[in-house]
Design a protein around this motif. Sequence first.
Motif, PDB file in Angstrom:
ATOM      1  N   GLU A 267       0.829  -1.207   0.000  1.00  0.00           N
ATOM      2  CA  GLU A 267       0.000   0.000   0.000  1.00  0.00           C
ATOM      3  C   GLU A 267       0.865   1.258   0.000  1.00  0.00           C
ATOM      4  O   GLU A 267       0.578   2.221  -0.738  1.00  0.00           O
ATOM      5  CB  GLU A 267      -0.917  -0.009   1.217  1.00  0.00           C
ATOM      6  N   ALA A 268       1.911   1.257   0.829  1.00  0.00           N
ATOM      7  CA  ALA A 268       2.753   2.446   0.946  1.00  0.00           C
ATOM      8  C   ALA A 268       3.486   2.759  -0.352  1.00  0.00           C
ATOM      9  O   ALA A 268       3.855   3.915  -0.595  1.00  0.00           O
ATOM     10  CB  ALA A 268       3.761   2.262   2.076  1.00  0.00           C
ATOM     11  N   ARG A 269       3.692   1.734  -1.195  1.00  0.00           N
ATOM     12  CA  ARG A 269       4.449   1.936  -2.427  1.00  0.00           C
ATOM     13  C   ARG A 269       3.585   1.995  -3.671  1.00  0.00           C
ATOM     14  O   ARG A 269       4.109   2.077  -4.778  1.00  0.00           O
ATOM     15  CB  ARG A 269       5.510   0.830  -2.555  1.00  0.00           C
ATOM     16  N   THR A 270       2.272   1.924  -3.499  1.00  0.00           N
ATOM     17  CA  THR A 270       1.370   2.005  -4.655  1.00  0.00           C
ATOM     18  C   THR A 270       0.375   3.146  -4.437  1.00  0.00           C
ATOM     19  O   THR A 270       0.760   4.318  -4.458  1.00  0.00           O
ATOM     20  CB  THR A 270       0.653   0.665  -4.875  1.00  0.00           C
ATOM     21  N   TYR A 271      -0.868   2.821  -4.196  1.00  0.00           N
ATOM     22  CA  TYR A 271      -1.894   3.863  -4.078  1.00  0.00           C
ATOM     23  C   TYR A 271      -1.771   4.679  -2.801  1.00  0.00           C
ATOM     24  O   TYR A 271      -2.390   5.732  -2.673  1.00  0.00           O
ATOM     25  CB  TYR A 271      -3.289   3.238  -4.164  1.00  0.00           C
ATOM     26  N   GLY A 272      -0.969   4.203  -1.825  1.00  0.00           N
ATOM     27  CA  GLY A 272      -0.802   4.954  -0.588  1.00  0.00           C
ATOM     28  C   GLY A 272      -0.097   6.284  -0.778  1.00  0.00           C
ATOM     29  O   GLY A 272      -0.123   7.144   0.110  1.00  0.00           O
ATOM     30  N   THR A 273       0.542   6.481  -1.931  1.00  0.00           N
ATOM     31  CA  THR A 273       1.198   7.761  -2.207  1.00  0.00           C
ATOM     32  C   THR A 273       0.230   8.816  -2.717  1.00  0.00           C
ATOM     33  O   THR A 273       0.589   9.997  -2.821  1.00  0.00           O
ATOM     34  CB  THR A 273       2.309   7.556  -3.249  1.00  0.00           C
ATOM     35  N   LEU A 275      -2.752  11.399  -2.537  1.00  0.00           N
ATOM     36  CA  LEU A 275      -3.314  12.240  -1.499  1.00  0.00           C
ATOM     37  C   LEU A 275      -4.782  12.537  -1.792  1.00  0.00           C
ATOM     38  O   LEU A 275      -5.126  12.984  -2.893  1.00  0.00           O
ATOM     39  CB  LEU A 275      -2.537  13.556  -1.384  1.00  0.00           C
ATOM     40  N   ILE A 276      -5.645  12.262  -0.803  1.00  0.00           N
ATOM     41  CA  ILE A 276      -7.063  12.613  -0.940  1.00  0.00           C
ATOM     42  C   ILE A 276      -7.230  14.126  -0.819  1.00  0.00           C
ATOM     43  O   ILE A 276      -8.005  14.745  -1.539  1.00  0.00           O
ATOM     44  CB  ILE A 276      -7.901  11.883   0.128  1.00  0.00           C
ATOM     45  N   ASN A 277      -6.510  14.697   0.126  1.00  0.00           N
ATOM     46  CA  ASN A 277      -6.412  16.148   0.233  1.00  0.00           C
ATOM     47  C   ASN A 277      -4.967  16.486   0.596  1.00  0.00           C
ATOM     48  O   ASN A 277      -4.085  15.630   0.477  1.00  0.00           O
ATOM     49  CB  ASN A 277      -7.415  16.707   1.254  1.00  0.00           C
ATOM     50  N   GLU A 278      -4.712  17.674   1.039  1.00  0.00           N
ATOM     51  CA  GLU A 278      -3.342  18.107   1.277  1.00  0.00           C
ATOM     52  C   GLU A 278      -2.627  17.283   2.355  1.00  0.00           C
ATOM     53  O   GLU A 278      -1.416  17.117   2.305  1.00  0.00           O
ATOM     54  CB  GLU A 278      -3.325  19.583   1.684  1.00  0.00           C
ATOM     55  N   ASP A 279      -3.377  16.780   3.315  1.00  0.00           N
ATOM     56  CA  ASP A 279      -2.756  16.108   4.465  1.00  0.00           C
ATOM     57  C   ASP A 279      -3.123  14.637   4.616  1.00  0.00           C
ATOM     58  O   ASP A 279      -2.601  13.969   5.497  1.00  0.00           O
ATOM     59  CB  ASP A 279      -3.135  16.830   5.772  1.00  0.00           C
ATOM     60  N   THR A 280      -4.034  14.105   3.800  1.00  0.00           N
ATOM     61  CA  THR A 280      -4.557  12.747   4.015  1.00  0.00           C
ATOM     62  C   THR A 280      -4.204  11.837   2.853  1.00  0.00           C
ATOM     63  O   THR A 280      -4.772  11.968   1.755  1.00  0.00           O
ATOM     64  CB  THR A 280      -6.092  12.778   4.189  1.00  0.00           C
ATOM     65  N   GLU A 283      -4.729   5.717   2.523  1.00  0.00           N
ATOM     66  CA  GLU A 283      -4.247   4.548   3.256  1.00  0.00           C
ATOM     67  C   GLU A 283      -5.422   3.847   3.925  1.00  0.00           C
ATOM     68  O   GLU A 283      -6.260   4.499   4.550  1.00  0.00           O
ATOM     69  CB  GLU A 283      -3.228   4.952   4.325  1.00  0.00           C
ATOM     70  N   ILE A 284      -5.469   2.535   3.783  1.00  0.00           N
ATOM     71  CA  ILE A 284      -6.508   1.727   4.441  1.00  0.00           C
ATOM     72  C   ILE A 284      -5.861   0.728   5.388  1.00  0.00           C
ATOM     73  O   ILE A 284      -6.166   0.670   6.575  1.00  0.00           O
ATOM     74  CB  ILE A 284      -7.381   1.003   3.403  1.00  0.00           C
ATOM     75  N   PHE A 285      -4.927  -0.076   4.872  1.00  0.00           N
ATOM     76  CA  PHE A 285      -4.312  -1.119   5.704  1.00  0.00           C
ATOM     77  C   PHE A 285      -3.423  -0.528   6.798  1.00  0.00           C
ATOM     78  O   PHE A 285      -3.108  -1.218   7.762  1.00  0.00           O
ATOM     79  CB  PHE A 285      -3.516  -2.090   4.828  1.00  0.00           C
ATOM     80  N   ALA A 286      -3.033   0.733   6.655  1.00  0.00           N
ATOM     81  CA  ALA A 286      -2.282   1.376   7.721  1.00  0.00           C
ATOM     82  C   ALA A 286      -3.098   1.476   8.996  1.00  0.00           C
ATOM     83  O   ALA A 286      -2.545   1.560  10.096  1.00  0.00           O
ATOM     84  CB  ALA A 286      -1.837   2.770   7.273  1.00  0.00           C
ATOM     85  N   PHE A 287      -4.425   1.447   8.871  1.00  0.00           N
ATOM     86  CA  PHE A 287      -5.313   1.554  10.029  1.00  0.00           C
ATOM     87  C   PHE A 287      -6.012   0.238  10.375  1.00  0.00           C
ATOM     88  O   PHE A 287      -6.825   0.191  11.288  1.00  0.00           O
ATOM     89  CB  PHE A 287      -6.373   2.634   9.777  1.00  0.00           C
TER      90      PHE A 287
END
Length: 489
Positions: A267-273, A275-280, A283-287
């Motif tokens: 996740e961190a190396r694919t779609y986790g990069t 940004l939904i907005n400036e700060d978010t 990430e799903i599996f991170a939580f």
Amino acid sequence: MSPGQIGFALLVLGLFLLLGKIVRVRAGWAQKLFLPSSIIAGVILLLLGPQVLGRVGGPVGESGLFTEGILTVWSALPGLLISVVFATMFLGQKLPTPARAGRLVGPQLSLGVALGSGQYVVGLLLAAVVLVPLLGAQPMTGALIEIGFEGGHGTAAGMRPVLEDLGFGEGADLAVGLATVGIVGGVVIGIALINWGVRTGRTEILKGDVQASIEEQKGLFRADEHYPAGTMTSRPSSVEPLSLHMALVSVAILLGWCVLEALRWVEARTYGTVLINEDTPLEIFAFVPLFPLALLGGVALQAMATAFKVDHLIDHQIMLRIQGWALDFLIVAAIGTLSLEAIGDNLGTFLLLAVAGITFNVGLFLWFAPRIIGRYWFERGIGDFGQSMGVTATGLILMRITDPDAESPAFEAFGYKQLVFEPFFGGGLVTALAVPVIFLTGIWPLFFVMLAVFLLALGIGWFYFKPRAEAERRELHEQGAEGAGAVTT
């Protein structure tokens, strides 16, 4: 914090669990409610801790009778023990034949999925229409009915780190409170439903008033009753059987941890990069917490043991004892560290969620179960109702009351359903993913997904299983009529 402080905190927890058992044995009101000793112990801890006694003031201080170190250990314990509970669920279980499992699990799974997904539908709709706009609640409140009721104390406590990371720490306290309401309400309402079912002829096995023995009310066995707690699968000279099973639980949790870390890495190396907005970031599996993956780790370990023909070394009864120990300590710690202030500040939200969840569960059980399950619909459906209100043990208690000698296929069907149901709802992947999905996308995307699942479960039950249930009842009625005619002749 020193190891000695951690050990002492566990000793105190065990002492109060024993005190809870003594109250259950001695107090008639606790027996009539079939209250688990762990809930009684947790409530005693809550009363003697900072939330009640600590607010009175005086020499006890703000922490009540306990130190800050003890409370810190208790707060962390549920998040650790819930992985043990889920890792043991399928270890030692043998899979049924596909034909029999399919025949029994179909309507049972349809009812279970309708209850699980429907709790999201009700909760999310209530959040969107009332709780968020009128009471200022967080959108994630919509997931709390399923977390607290279907998931129970373990799931509620296990989701605490996720809810706190997402800025909704009070949600964990609300979920634990709902779990307490659910497990007590599940037993009380369930027994009331059983008495109603007996009086109206809806139960096939129980006839007359429902009466539990003194031993059942106290939660004890008679002196002449002997039930094995497990089977020795290894010689103690080599390794103690309990140690072997604890080691297997550890491996199952580690397998789940490896899978979760791999998913987070991807996740961190694919779609986790993104940004939904400036700060978010997206990430799903991170939580996602560890415990649903620990369940899958247990399934994988059992499959490997079966493949290598060493599954006879895993005894499910011992796994159940480990699971029961972890769940008892988890419940005591979770209730003992519950924040009454968080519930008080959100009392309107809490009451609306509790009433909506109970109403939905009772209504769906009474309307849907008799239409899709043929014979023994009450005996089989009451287990799913009990589980949807609290924990699996609640459903088993209610099934044991309606079918004390296991004459119906209720226990077998319920067990088969769990194999498919548990990996997703009641603390499974759906439960774990729901909160971060709501946080990232809002209420409506998950609402429409759960609505589709809910309608699909209802549709399959209504159009596929309902005709079969009706045919089964007609066949039973015709057999009864033939038997009565033969007696008359």
